[in-house]
Design an enzyme around this catalytic site. Sequence first.
Site, mmCIF file in Angstrom:
data_model
loop_
_atom_site.group_PDB
_atom_site.id
_atom_site.type_symbol
_atom_site.label_atom_id
_atom_site.label_comp_id
_atom_site.label_asym_id
_atom_site.label_seq_id
_atom_site.Cartn_x
_atom_site.Cartn_y
_atom_site.Cartn_z
ATOM 1 N N PHE A 114 0.858 -1.186 0.000
ATOM 2 C CA PHE A 114 0.000 0.000 0.000
ATOM 3 C C PHE A 114 0.894 1.236 0.000
ATOM 4 O O PHE A 114 1.832 1.329 0.808
ATOM 5 C CB PHE A 114 -0.896 -0.016 1.237
ATOM 6 C CG PHE A 114 -1.995 1.002 1.180
ATOM 7 C CD1 PHE A 114 -3.137 0.766 0.440
ATOM 8 C CD2 PHE A 114 -1.882 2.201 1.861
ATOM 9 C CE1 PHE A 114 -4.160 1.708 0.379
ATOM 10 C CE2 PHE A 114 -2.894 3.152 1.803
ATOM 11 C CZ PHE A 114 -4.042 2.903 1.066
ATOM 12 N N ASP A 185 1.985 -5.881 7.786
ATOM 13 C CA ASP A 185 0.782 -5.048 7.774
ATOM 14 C C ASP A 185 -0.400 -5.993 7.529
ATOM 15 O O ASP A 185 -0.475 -6.668 6.491
ATOM 16 C CB ASP A 185 0.906 -3.990 6.667
ATOM 17 C CG ASP A 185 -0.281 -3.034 6.635
ATOM 18 O OD1 ASP A 185 -1.379 -3.422 7.068
ATOM 19 O OD2 ASP A 185 -0.108 -1.905 6.138
ATOM 20 N N TYR A 210 -11.003 -0.509 10.528
ATOM 21 C CA TYR A 210 -12.257 -0.069 9.891
ATOM 22 C C TYR A 210 -12.662 -0.972 8.731
ATOM 23 O O TYR A 210 -13.717 -0.771 8.148
ATOM 24 C CB TYR A 210 -12.150 1.395 9.428
ATOM 25 C CG TYR A 210 -10.820 1.766 8.804
ATOM 26 C CD1 TYR A 210 -10.486 1.352 7.526
ATOM 27 C CD2 TYR A 210 -9.878 2.514 9.514
ATOM 28 C CE1 TYR A 210 -9.265 1.679 6.966
ATOM 29 C CE2 TYR A 210 -8.660 2.842 8.964
ATOM 30 C CZ TYR A 210 -8.343 2.422 7.686
ATOM 31 O OH TYR A 210 -7.126 2.723 7.148
ATOM 32 N N LYS A 211 -11.814 -1.950 8.389
ATOM 33 C CA LYS A 211 -12.171 -2.859 7.290
ATOM 34 C C LYS A 211 -12.913 -4.066 7.859
ATOM 35 O O LYS A 211 -14.081 -3.987 8.207
ATOM 36 C CB LYS A 211 -10.903 -3.277 6.542
ATOM 37 C CG LYS A 211 -10.115 -2.116 5.941
ATOM 38 C CD LYS A 211 -8.879 -2.634 5.254
ATOM 39 C CE LYS A 211 -7.912 -1.532 4.853
ATOM 40 N NZ LYS A 211 -8.416 -0.604 3.853
ATOM 41 N N ARG A 357 -12.729 -3.984 -7.436
ATOM 42 C CA ARG A 357 -12.431 -4.761 -6.233
ATOM 43 C C ARG A 357 -13.717 -5.118 -5.496
ATOM 44 O O ARG A 357 -14.567 -4.257 -5.269
ATOM 45 C CB ARG A 357 -11.540 -3.876 -5.348
ATOM 46 C CG ARG A 357 -10.726 -4.573 -4.332
ATOM 47 C CD ARG A 357 -9.677 -3.625 -3.772
ATOM 48 N NE ARG A 357 -10.269 -2.529 -2.983
ATOM 49 C CZ ARG A 357 -9.698 -1.978 -1.917
ATOM 50 N NH1 ARG A 357 -8.523 -2.419 -1.500
ATOM 51 N NH2 ARG A 357 -10.267 -0.990 -1.265
HETATM 52 C C1 PLP Z 1 -2.300 -1.995 3.623
HETATM 53 C C2 PLP Z 1 -2.624 -0.627 4.116
HETATM 54 N N1 PLP Z 1 -1.678 0.070 4.772
HETATM 55 C C3 PLP Z 1 -1.934 1.328 5.209
HETATM 56 C C4 PLP Z 1 -3.161 1.930 5.022
HETATM 57 C C5 PLP Z 1 -3.384 3.339 5.513
HETATM 58 O O1 PLP Z 1 -4.138 3.331 6.672
HETATM 59 P P1 PLP Z 1 -4.532 4.674 7.467
HETATM 60 O O2 PLP Z 1 -5.312 5.539 6.532
HETATM 61 O O3 PLP Z 1 -5.378 4.180 8.610
HETATM 62 O O4 PLP Z 1 -3.288 5.328 7.934
HETATM 63 C C6 PLP Z 1 -4.173 1.233 4.365
HETATM 64 C C7 PLP Z 1 -5.501 1.852 4.153
HETATM 65 O O5 PLP Z 1 -6.384 1.320 3.554
HETATM 66 C C8 PLP Z 1 -3.896 -0.084 3.901
HETATM 67 O O6 PLP Z 1 -4.822 -0.785 3.227
#
Ligand code: PLP
Length: 398
Positions: A114, A185, A210-211, A357
């Site tokens: 990400f 992660d 939140y997912k 998705r």
């Molecule tokens: C794999 C991954 N890492 C990091 C994040 C970023 O998270 P945040 O906006 O809570 O900092 C996300 C957000 O969807 C994510 O899917």
Amino acid sequence: MSTDFTATRAQFHLPDGITYLDGNSLGPLPVAAEARIARTVTEEWGEMVITGWNRAGWIDLPRRVGDRIGRLIGAEPGTVVMGDTLSIKVYQALASALEMRPDRRVILSDTGNFPSDLYMADGLVRTLGQGYALKTVAPEDVADAIDDKVAVLMLTEVDYRTGRKHDMAALTERAHAAGALTIWDLAHSAGALPVDLAGAGADFAVGCTYKYLNSGPGGPAFIYVAPRHAEVTRPALSGWLGHEAPFAFDLDYRPGRGIDRMRVGTPPILQLAALEAAMDVWDIADIHDVRARSIELTEAFIARVEAACPMLVLATPRDPERRGSQVSFRHPEGYAIMQALIAEGVIGDFRAPDILRFGFTPLYIGMDEVETAADILARIMATEAWNREDYKRRAKVT
Ligand SMILES: Cc1ncc(COP(=O)(O)O)c(C=O)c1O
């Protein structure tokens, strides 16, 4: 346990007329969370005001909820704490891990990670200077890129775009054999599939709630530190609530005991209350049952869509063991197709450049939704109902 998915579904508020396949991005509202937030607002904040920190136990909420999440991800008791956003937790874990490998300079990650994780690593590298570098390779090349220069292997277990799942145990073992530490992660893993952090020997893990954990928009993230590191690691984000004695108000920072040192500042109590209530569903749901059901749903969706929509290209691994709980298809007009689906009540999302998705969340989604979504998608593709200018105009959030 044999999970009753009718009972788990009854614990969620699902909007009428909507087929919701985006719980991999934002989970729906748990009925218990609605009531709990109301109670926290009126009885706790409203009546107790600041005494709520002690009387309602707000101060311990980050650890209490952390332990409940820990049970879902194979973490030892007392090794998970809540707070901040996932991006912050990535930075925190990375800074700690790098400090534990002072003679090495490379953070290894993959190009499917990400972007925020990579941006945070890049920012930390720039702050540290001294030859630190972020190296990214293709996801399939990660194992071969681990060498004795790597300080930290930082990966997202399940790819947010394709749903491809890394082998956490094998890569952790390989990293350790090369003398590197690991940060996993779990944004697309926690609550979606069984994770065994302790069994895999992971060093650090982070994730959002939140997912698949349904804490609501902006819900706090979690961080895990393996017990063998918990008293060693030195927090770079050394906030007062991570101090050994926050209310001594000493001028010198001394890290708190164990995972407490990964706390930073004042925790978001309303969101934590929502999350604590959202975790109740796991009292009647077994993550192994959820995984088995998720595989049935994703297999059925892939089969139906591929049979009816030859123009969509599967981006998700075909082998269910190698994917998370989402299915992605590629199409150059993916954004417009998704808008047409949403207009027909099927909510998924789009990820640039061309990914449609769909998340499968057995706690509240079943085979009926799979069939409805696949049928509507097939009709939209056959009639080209997506081919409208208003569907092609990109919104701020895709
Ligand atoms: C794999 C991954 N890492 C990091 C994040 C970023 O998270 P945040 O906006 O809570 O900092 C996300 C957000 O969807 C994510 O899917």
